[in-house]
Structure formats: structure tokens, C-alpha cells
Write an enzyme that holds these catalytic residues in place. Sequence first.
Site, short mmCIF file in Angstrom:
data_model
loop_
_atom_site.label_atom_id
_atom_site.label_comp_id
_atom_site.label_asym_id
_atom_site.label_seq_id
_atom_site.Cartn_x
_atom_site.Cartn_y
_atom_site.Cartn_z
N GLU A 185 56.32 -38.54 36.87
CA GLU A 185 55.37 -37.88 35.96
C GLU A 185 55.30 -38.60 34.61
O GLU A 185 54.21 -38.79 34.06
CB GLU A 185 55.78 -36.42 35.70
CG GLU A 185 55.82 -35.57 36.94
CD GLU A 185 57.19 -35.48 37.59
OE1 GLU A 185 57.52 -34.39 38.10
OE2 GLU A 185 57.94 -36.48 37.59
N CYS A 210 60.10 -33.02 32.65
CA CYS A 210 58.72 -33.43 32.91
C CYS A 210 57.74 -32.31 32.57
O CYS A 210 56.64 -32.58 32.06
CB CYS A 210 58.57 -33.87 34.36
SG CYS A 210 59.44 -35.43 34.68
#
Length: 146
Positions: free
Chosen positions: A56, A87
Site C-alpha cells: 500500500e 497502512c
Amino acid sequence: MEFSDEYFMQKAYNEAEEALMEGEIPIGAIVVLQDRIIGRGHNLTERLQDVTAHAEIQAITAAANTLGAKYLKDCTLYVTLEPCVMCAGAIAWAQFGRLVYGASDPKKGYTQLSSPVLHPKTIVTKGIKEQECSQLLIDFFSNKRK
């Protein structure tokens, strides 16, 4: 061409397969704006020896560089595994309009927290290509234990 969640999750899955070929935990992510992929990433924690080099984060950085902007309000992040808390924090700071993930992560996923982490306007869709995304990880860890 039909640009569906399944179509874009397949692109994220392709990134996860790339990670697998590099000996990384097979998680992939892409960022989409108006049916166009503007950022890609897969886990690079082993290669970079950096615990923050998650799929991510790589995709968010690539998308921000593509747009020349830190906020990704009109973008969708597709990721093969439910984001971890780190994330999810990055997704919140980037103010994504939408998050789509494949497999849930009952051990380290952000939804394990009791308080909301994502930006309040972020729309979440889960379970897209869940079986394939989950199986890739199951096979990876099963092979690693042999």
C-alpha cells in the site's frame, strides 16, 4: 472494456504475484483514478530491509508522485489483503475516496481496532477476489514452513 472491482483487483493480484516471485510476502496494491492505474506496488520489505515497505505504501507513493499531490480523494486503492494499522493510517492521511481489499486479516488488519482509523469519507468494499487473494498467502506461508 468493463472496469470493475474484479478487473482492478486482478491487477493488484498481479502485483502480489510479482512480490511472490521476488520472495516477498505476496501482497499487491494499485491506485486507480478515473479507470486509470496511477500507482502500483507490492511488498518490498525484504529487498529494502524496511518494515514500512508494504504494498500500500509503495502504491500510495507512486500515485502521489504521478499526481504531484499528497491527497488522493478521488482515487481508489485496491489491495489484496486488508491493510494493517500502519497502512490504514497512510490511507487515512491520503484521504482516499475508496478502499477495496480482497482477503481479510483477522490477526493484523486495521478492522481489529475498536476506533475508526480511515478517513470518515472513505468508502470500503471488502471480499473482492477474496478466495484467490487468501489462497496466495496461505500457499506462501505453507511453503515457507516446509
